[in-house]
Design a protein around this motif. Structure first.
Motif, mmCIF file in Angstrom:
data_model
loop_
_atom_site.group_PDB
_atom_site.id
_atom_site.type_symbol
_atom_site.label_atom_id
_atom_site.label_comp_id
_atom_site.label_asym_id
_atom_site.label_seq_id
_atom_site.Cartn_x
_atom_site.Cartn_y
_atom_site.Cartn_z
ATOM 1 N N VAL A 64 0.862 -1.172 0.000
ATOM 2 C CA VAL A 64 0.000 0.000 0.000
ATOM 3 C C VAL A 64 0.903 1.228 0.000
ATOM 4 C CG1 VAL A 64 -1.842 1.223 1.177
ATOM 5 C CG2 VAL A 64 -1.722 -1.260 1.307
ATOM 6 N N SER A 65 1.080 1.824 -1.147
ATOM 7 C CA SER A 65 1.978 2.953 -1.272
ATOM 8 C C SER A 65 1.247 4.141 -1.849
ATOM 9 C CB SER A 65 3.174 2.587 -2.162
ATOM 10 O OG SER A 65 2.719 2.213 -3.447
ATOM 11 N N GLU A 68 -3.660 -1.395 4.436
ATOM 12 C CA GLU A 68 -2.565 -0.532 4.881
ATOM 13 C C GLU A 68 -2.097 -0.930 6.270
ATOM 14 O OE1 GLU A 68 -1.447 4.211 5.499
ATOM 15 O OE2 GLU A 68 -3.493 3.630 4.950
ATOM 16 N N CYS A 109 -1.906 8.851 -0.987
ATOM 17 C CA CYS A 109 -3.299 8.732 -0.533
ATOM 18 C C CYS A 109 -3.392 7.615 0.496
ATOM 19 C CB CYS A 109 -4.235 8.475 -1.713
ATOM 20 S SG CYS A 109 -4.286 9.829 -2.907
ATOM 21 N N SER A 110 -2.717 7.806 1.604
ATOM 22 C CA SER A 110 -2.715 6.808 2.667
ATOM 23 C C SER A 110 -2.781 7.532 4.006
ATOM 24 C CB SER A 110 -1.453 5.938 2.593
ATOM 25 O OG SER A 110 -0.292 6.729 2.762
ATOM 26 N N ILE A 167 -8.182 3.663 9.126
ATOM 27 C CA ILE A 167 -7.191 3.053 8.262
ATOM 28 C C ILE A 167 -7.758 1.782 7.642
ATOM 29 C CG2 ILE A 167 -6.149 1.691 10.109
ATOM 30 C CD1 ILE A 167 -3.432 2.197 8.819
ATOM 31 N N SER A 168 -7.359 1.534 6.408
ATOM 32 C CA SER A 168 -7.824 0.316 5.736
ATOM 33 C C SER A 168 -7.078 -0.894 6.271
ATOM 34 C CB SER A 168 -7.604 0.435 4.231
ATOM 35 O OG SER A 168 -6.225 0.465 3.913
ATOM 36 N N ARG A 179 -0.919 7.028 6.648
ATOM 37 C CA ARG A 179 0.401 7.375 7.192
ATOM 38 C C ARG A 179 0.940 8.664 6.571
ATOM 39 N NH1 ARG A 179 0.703 3.142 3.770
ATOM 40 N NH2 ARG A 179 2.296 3.104 2.116
#
Length: 530
Positions: free
Chosen positions: A58-59, A293, A62-63, A289-290, A65
């Motif tokens: 997961v990069s 991720e 759009c995250s 958070i998903s 973190r």
């Protein structure tokens, strides 16, 4: 293609020796997708059913973190402006420095086509009445009072982050320091003693915030993204310096000096609300958070085998040359930083003969260039690591060398090109831009060698940086006072010598691997501080 990851943590919460004895995740990649094979978990010797974990990469920005990094960016920006707002406002607050009329001030005037603007600036300065009659000695105490508690706060703050959690500790500190900024004008009206006490408390609170926030990255930053996430957060401090230099003087002259404290204190309060809304101590407890991720972060960090904790191998840390190389480099790097923040406006005004109106903007340019380059430097470092082009140890040392050698050459040359206004400003701006590469080198290296103790090592590094802040302005001020002409040359040469010596020590002894004393193990009681 199969990868085996020895997991020290699993989804659902951080894991230690008391909760999970072993977790092994096998992942396979097929058709561009990752899937995980069966994981077998044992808890307290009891066998659990087979659990299938999907651990995709997961990069991207759009995250969650990266959202945390942006919020930290804003908080660091606010803290930076609060740290420097008194330096900007003080010349307008006192009547003996409110106007550029001292015997040593520049007498140069701008070109004819800007003479009207210059006169307008002077009129604005006169319009803002000086309200305090503080001596230069009192002014020095006011400015330095922010650092009186800096040497005492870092170590306790790293321990408090482990006890109370980074979310509540840092968020509360963010709110307190912002409220204190709002009350600064009232404290100044009450009396200089009240103002000094307020700034001492504010400085301690800011140190606790700046130290404890690094505990977040021990739980949130995958090793291959550590550089970019931390540099995004740290860039806020540089951007804050740029903003306060750019607009602080203008606000003081046009609206009045209290607005500097009201505006940036209000921004800090807003940032504290964002902090409590979006910042959580670890990905497991974050509600938005998903799952993908969360699993990606947890399994990435599990490879280091160094979960956060507070069992300190004190003797091993004292003997650790890689740790000392980082701390010494912090001292040398911040020696140069305090030369810029303390003497750059004076150099531009007295040597380059710039007027008061322009000196703030010109002083902001080096910080602007550093802010622009610091994040791309972190992205480049992570790119080289993720593609396995260079080893992490090589990346840290290469970026540190680039961030020292080229800026040192340019910074030293400033004295000899001072006759050319544009060349001098260009050298200072380019020097700061290249110097930002060190942020992806030695300045973030403590998270590599001991992620478990990242907050503590950040506290130690702050002590060395504050030590440089106490020595550098004093020594360089003495050099300038002894010889106003050659003193600047000595300041530039000494700064280059100090930072190069720090680089040499780091290149010899620096490492990027997790140290044995920082790994999760049961150390002898004589080497631990519980």
């Amino acid at each position: 293609m199969f990868n085996t990851v020895e997991a020290g943590t699993i989804v659902g919460g951080p894991v230690n020796n008391d909760t999970v004895n072993m977790a092994q995740v096998q992942t396979s990649r097929k058709d561009g997708l990752q899937s995980s094979s069966t994981s077998r978990l044992r808890k307290g010797g009891t066998k659990h059913p087979f659990v299938r974990l999907s651990v995709p990469l997961v990069s991207g920005f759009c995250s969650v973190r990266h959202g945390l990094a942006l919020i930290l960016h804003l908080c660091n920006l606010s803290i930076s402006t609060q740290q420097m707002n008194m330096s900007i406002a003080l010349p307008v607050m006192v009547n003996n420095t409110a106007l550029p009329s001292s015997p040593n001030a520049s007498t140069e005037r701008p070109p004819v086509d800007s003479q009207d603007n210059w006169n307008e600036t002077l009129n604005e300065s006169k319009a803002v009445a000086a309200v305090y009659d503080w001596s230069p000695e009192i002014q020095g105490v006011i400015l330095s009072s922010l650092n009186y508690g800096s040497f005492l706060a870092p170590i306790p703050s790293s321990y408090m982050a482990e006890v109370f959690g980074t979310r509540y500790l840092s968020g509360t500190c963010m709110f307190i320091t912002s409220v204190l900024a709002l009350f600064t004008p009232l404290a100044a009206d009450t009396g200089v003693t009240v103002l000094i006490v307020l700034r001492v408390i504010q400085g301690i609170v800011q140190v606790v915030l700046l130290t404890s926030q690094y505990s977040i990255w021990a739980r949130w930053a995958p090793p291959q993204e550590r550089s970019q996430l931390i540099t995004i957060a740290v860039a806020g401090s540089v951007l804050g310096c740029f903003i306060i230099f750019l607009v602080g003087g203008y606000l003081c002259q046009t609206i009045g000096w209290p607005c500097v404290f009201y505006i940036f204190g209000g921004i800090g309060c807003v940032c504290s609300f964002l902090w409590f809304a979006a910042i959580y101590d670890d990905p497991v407890s974050h509600p938005f958070i998903s799952t993908k991720e969360k699993e990606y972060i947890v399994c990435s960090l599990a490879q280091e085998g160094s979960p956060p904790g507070w069992s300190l191998p004190t003797k091993a840390m004292i003997k650790s040359l890689p740790l000392w190389s980082i701390l010494i480099f912090y001292f040398s790097d911040y020696w140069h930083f305090f030369v810029l923040t303390s003497f750059l406006p004076t150099f531009i005004t007295s040597v380059l003969q710039a007027n008061i109106r322009d000196s703030g903007i010109l002083s902001a340019l080096p910080f602007a260039s550093a802010c622009i380059c610091v994040v791309p430097g972190g992205l480049l470092a992570d790119f080289l690591l993720s593609r396995k082009i260079l080893r992490l140890n090589t990346i840290r040392k290469l970026f540190t060398a680039i961030g020292v050698l080229f800026p040192a050459a340019l910074f030293t040359s400033v004295y000899w090109v001072r006759s050319s206004f544009s060349t001098t400003i260009a050298f200072l701006t380019i020097s700061s831009a290249i110097k930002s590469f060190a942020q992806s080198g030695a300045l973030v290296n403590f998270v590599d060698i001991a992620p478990r103790y990242s907050a503590l090592l950040r506290a130690l590094s702050q002590i060395f940086s504050y030590l440089a802040g106490a020595i550098s302005p004093t020594v360089n001020g003495f050099l300038i006072s002894q010889d106003p002409e050659l003193g600047w040359r000595n300041v530039f040469l000494l700064s280059a010598a100090v930072v190069i010596l720090g680089l040499i020590f780091y290149l010899i002894f620096g490492q990027a691997e997790v140290q044995d004393w920082a790994k999760c193990r049961h150390a002898p009681a004589s080497e631990r501080t519980e």
